[in-house]
Enzyme design. Structure first.
Site, PDB file in Angstrom:
ATOM      1  N   LYS A   1       0.822  -1.211   0.000  1.00 57.21           N
ATOM      2  CA  LYS A   1       0.000   0.000   0.000  1.00 57.21           C
ATOM      3  C   LYS A   1       0.859   1.265   0.000  1.00 57.21           C
ATOM      4  O   LYS A   1       0.454   2.301  -0.519  1.00 57.21           O
ATOM      5  CB  LYS A   1      -0.948  -0.002   1.203  1.00 57.21           C
ATOM      6  CG  LYS A   1      -1.843  -1.244   1.286  1.00 57.21           C
ATOM      7  CD  LYS A   1      -2.718  -1.416   0.060  1.00 57.21           C
ATOM      8  CE  LYS A   1      -3.343  -2.803  -0.011  1.00 57.21           C
ATOM      9  NZ  LYS A   1      -3.921  -3.139  -1.296  1.00 57.21           N
TER      10      LYS A   1
ATOM     11  N   GLU B   1      -2.378   7.143   8.060  1.00 61.34           N
ATOM     12  CA  GLU B   1      -3.004   8.116   7.175  1.00 61.34           C
ATOM     13  C   GLU B   1      -3.959   8.979   7.977  1.00 61.34           C
ATOM     14  O   GLU B   1      -4.563   8.509   8.936  1.00 61.34           O
ATOM     15  CB  GLU B   1      -3.826   7.396   6.088  1.00 61.34           C
ATOM     16  CG  GLU B   1      -3.103   7.200   4.794  1.00 61.34           C
ATOM     17  CD  GLU B   1      -3.975   6.490   3.753  1.00 61.34           C
ATOM     18  OE1 GLU B   1      -3.421   6.099   2.729  1.00 61.34           O
ATOM     19  OE2 GLU B   1      -5.181   6.317   3.979  1.00 61.34           O
TER      20      GLU B   1
ATOM     21  N   HIS C   1     -14.691  -1.471   9.181  1.00 57.73           N
ATOM     22  CA  HIS C   1     -14.017  -1.325   7.900  1.00 57.73           C
ATOM     23  C   HIS C   1     -14.273  -2.487   6.958  1.00 57.73           C
ATOM     24  O   HIS C   1     -13.555  -2.698   5.989  1.00 57.73           O
ATOM     25  CB  HIS C   1     -12.502  -1.136   8.082  1.00 57.73           C
ATOM     26  CG  HIS C   1     -12.182  -0.138   9.141  1.00 57.73           C
ATOM     27  ND1 HIS C   1     -12.567   1.180   9.042  1.00 57.73           N
ATOM     28  CD2 HIS C   1     -11.584  -0.275  10.349  1.00 57.73           C
ATOM     29  CE1 HIS C   1     -12.190   1.810  10.138  1.00 57.73           C
ATOM     30  NE2 HIS C   1     -11.604   0.963  10.951  1.00 57.73           N
TER      31      HIS C   1
ATOM     32  N   ARG D   1      -7.869  -7.855  -8.003  1.00 56.09           N
ATOM     33  CA  ARG D   1      -8.590  -9.129  -8.051  1.00 56.09           C
ATOM     34  C   ARG D   1     -10.055  -8.809  -8.317  1.00 56.09           C
ATOM     35  O   ARG D   1     -10.447  -7.658  -8.324  1.00 56.09           O
ATOM     36  CB  ARG D   1      -8.483  -9.838  -6.698  1.00 56.09           C
ATOM     37  CG  ARG D   1      -8.937  -8.913  -5.571  1.00 56.09           C
ATOM     38  CD  ARG D   1      -9.002  -9.613  -4.240  1.00 56.09           C
ATOM     39  NE  ARG D   1      -9.040  -8.677  -3.136  1.00 56.09           N
ATOM     40  CZ  ARG D   1     -10.135  -8.095  -2.665  1.00 56.09           C
ATOM     41  NH1 ARG D   1     -11.305  -8.331  -3.228  1.00 56.09           N
ATOM     42  NH2 ARG D   1     -10.081  -7.250  -1.657  1.00 56.09           N
TER      43      ARG D   1
END
Lengths: 166, 504
Positions: B116, B199, B234, B291
């Site tokens: 990421k 973040e 999440h 994917r």
């Protein structure tokens, strides 16, 4: 036949009499209704009550009946008079000591408190993992950890004793 | 076309891909762990082989065993589904090394987007907006410093993450230590890598993602966007296509940006570029999933494009047969992920044996599942048991349809999230399209999800009648047993043969 039916902690007195096959006179807390009940599938009851059509999916569980109506669950216990008096006698419960049990099967991945430690209500005692999600098991009360009954790596069954807080 | 495809997955995902194989008349191979011998996917495949014991690390994540089964069965291509090895570049590489086609993007694209931190850098270079954050490898102390610099609230995320695993929101300083610990530990157990990054948390934003399809010849199109804002922990729970309430310009801009992000890594196969979409209409690159995704079915339902078959055709070397101008979204499709968990008990996982499984049907309804009545939902894997998808000409009709279908859907033996979905579908904010990733927490979890039962009276009647009939049947059986005691033909026959034995 008189039954004591408990739903969401409230007990109702229900008297059932068979009028003819699949047709019943049911008196719930003194209110009488005629119920046309057809068992349509293995676990499905089709109920006609004053012309209104309802579907209830009823399965028997060790702790009562599991009923599903339009997506919502109703866990109901049904006992007759004889059983009820037996249950009444066994209902005395201990207070103060809280036994924390597993609410689901899982694996112990971490222990966050040790015997003798003071914990606050809501403080994590241990971490259980089931279905790839970790769940922190928290103390229900302010108190002292009396016992941790499991070790990291243990697989526990639903209802198994995990810890004791007093 | 491939002569044989192995599906390196289980449950609903495997069933979905095996269905595509059957439609394309491609012979298929399933793999199963010990508890999954009774899994539905075993029966949907032409061949099935044991891959190992229950834990995923010893079965569905065993690259060597899976490649071995592929070799022995003459498999030409492997479809990884979602989860498990689907975003594992080592697996894609191992397939390539064994001369087997990996149905998905190249190992380098998986690697670039899978890390990421690396992906953020690439996106910045490509001019794609990203969320402010600190991305260097962080130990706990550096992480605390980074959090102080960025300012709360922040997201702690697994560098190797995805699918909402290994991700924690931190609002207060007191939560930092516990968030770091649990994010790292979940990252390690889910991805085998404990690295994290920080973040800025963009709160009250929507999650909007763009579906893309690319081929090896450099053709790449977007196939519309989806809104996946209804999340818990999440994890997506409800998705819809298209995203409601966007202006034509906003919609076009996010779709184009998604396609541009995918082109930056020369993406081939089906993939998804995820964005955080804030209240002002600004959006930021979140991550790219290299994917097929769980929620692909709503795009299939609104565009008519079978994304799994598209993946297979692209992997077999076909040039993309759909032009951007061919892609049109008709109506709205909504997906509810049905999990084996109890919404009235803090969404506690509820594994166990499914005793009743009656599926909904009728207009506009699609059900993808990997379970059946009598199946024991294993403790070892993801708790999703089914995906219910409903399509309508309008968003309003899609909501009406999925509500109707949720009420028809009967799963017993385990608790499921169906009652929760029903509550979302009638929530005024959801109906108005006023959604964000904090919707579930604000509207349900913070207020405490109280059991809602509108048919107590009917439940009481059903319970009493069921008990009465059970007791009557018991009494009848008892009477019959007593009756039979002296007149059973078996007893009679038994006595006869005993007598014969004595006589000889």
């Amino acid at each position: 036949m008189i039954y004591y039916v408990t739903l969401a902690g409230k007990e109702h007195v229900v008297d059932v009499k068979e009028i003819e096959a699949d047709l019943y006179r049911v008196v719930v807390d003194g209110v009488e209704q005629v119920v046309d009940a057809q068992k349509s599938e293995r676990t499905v009851f089709s109920l006609l009550v004053n012309g209104r059509s309802h579907e209830a999916n009823v399965t028997e569980q060790p702790n009562g009946l599991d009923i599903l109506i339009e997506g919502d669950f109703y866990n109901v216990t049904v006992i007759d008079e004889r059983r009820r008096s037996l249950v009444r006698q066994g209902e005395m419960q201990a207070e103060g000591t809280q036994v924390i049990t597993a609410q689901m099967p899982g694996k112990v991945v971490a222990i966050l408190a040790e015997p003798g430690q003071r914990v606050e209500a809501g403080q994590g005692i241990l971490v259980l993992e089931a279905m790839k999600m970790e769940n922190e098991i928290k103390s229900p009360i302010d108190g002292e950890v009396k016992e941790i009954a499991v070790e990291v790596g243990n697989t526990v069954e639903s209802g198994q004793r995990l810890a004791v807080v007093e | 076309m491939f002569k044989k495809i192995l599906v390196a997955n289980r449950g609903e995902a495997a069933v979905r891909i095996l269905r595509a194989c059957r439609e394309m008349e491609i012979p298929s191979v399933a793999i199963y762990s010990d508890p999954d011998r009774s899994g539905l996917h075993v029966r949907f495949a032409d061949e099935a082989y044991r891959v190992g014991p229950a834990p995923a690390r010893e079965s569905y994540l065993r690259i060597d065993t899976i490649i071995d089964i592929a070799r022995k069965t003459g498999t030409e291509a492997i479809h990884p589904g979602y989860g498990f090895l689907s975003e594992n570049p080592q697996f894609a590489q191992a397939c390539a090394d064994a001369g087997i086609t990996f149905i998905g993007p190249s190992p380098s694209a998986i690697r670039a987007m899978g890390d990421k931190i690396e992906a953020r850098k690439l996106m910045v270079e490509a001019g794609i907006p990203v969320v402010p954050g600190v991305t260097s490898e962080l130990d706990d102390e550096q992480a605390v410093q980074a959090i102080k610099k960025i300012g709360l609230p922040v997201m702690v995320k697994a560098a190797a993450g995805g699918g909402g695993k290994g991700m924690r929101l931190v609002r207060e300083e007191s939560q930092i230590a516990s968030a770091l610990r649990s994010a790292r530990s979940e990252a390690l157990s889910s991805f085998g890598n404990a690295a994290i990054y920080i973040e800025k948390a963009i709160e009250d934003a929507r999650h909007i993602e763009v579906q893309v399809l690319g081929d090896r010849f450099g053709n790449l199109i977007h196939v519309g966007e989806r809104d996946c804002s209804i999340q818990r922990r999440h994890q997506k729970v409800i998705e819809e296509c298209p995203a409601p309430g966007l202006s034509d310009e906003q919609r076009e801009r996010i779709r184009e940006t998604g396609a541009r992000a995918a082109r930056a890594v020369k993406y081939e196969s089906a993939g998804t570029v995820e964005f955080l979409y804030d209240r002002s209409g600004e959006f930021y690159f979140l991550e790219m999933n290299t994917r097929i995704q769980v929620e692909h079915a709503i795009t299939e339902r609104t565009t008519g494009i079978d994304l799994v078959k598209a993946q297979i055709r692209i992997a077999a070397g076909e040039e993309l047969w759909i032009k951007q101008s061919d892609v049109a979204i008709r109506g709205t499709a909504i997906e509810c992920r049905i999990y084996a968990e109890d919404p009235y008990n803090n969404f506690m996982p509820s594994p166990g044996t499914i005793t009743v499984f009656r599926v909904p049907g009728g207009p506009g309804v699609r059900l993808d599942s990997g379970v059946y009545g009598g199946f024991t939902v294993p403790l070892d894997y993801d708790p999703m048991v089914a995906k219910l998808i409903a399509h309508g000409d309008t968003r309003h009709e899609a909501i009406e349809r999925i509500t109707r279908a949720l009420r028809e859907f009967t799963i017993k033996g385990i608790r499921t999230s169906i009652p929760f979905h029903l509550r979302v579908m009638k929530h005024p904010r959801y109906i108005a399209g006023d959604i964000s990733t904090t919707f579930v927490e604000k509207e349900f979890l913070a207020k405490g999800l109280k059991e809602e039962r509108t048919h107590d009276d009917i439940a009481l009647l059903a319970a009493a009648v069921a008990a009465f009939r059970r007791d009557k049947a018991k009494a009848r059986d008892l009477a019959a047993t007593i009756d039979r005691r002296d007149s059973s033909p078996w007893r009679f026959a038994g006595r006869q043969s005993a007598r014969r034995r004595l006589n000889t």
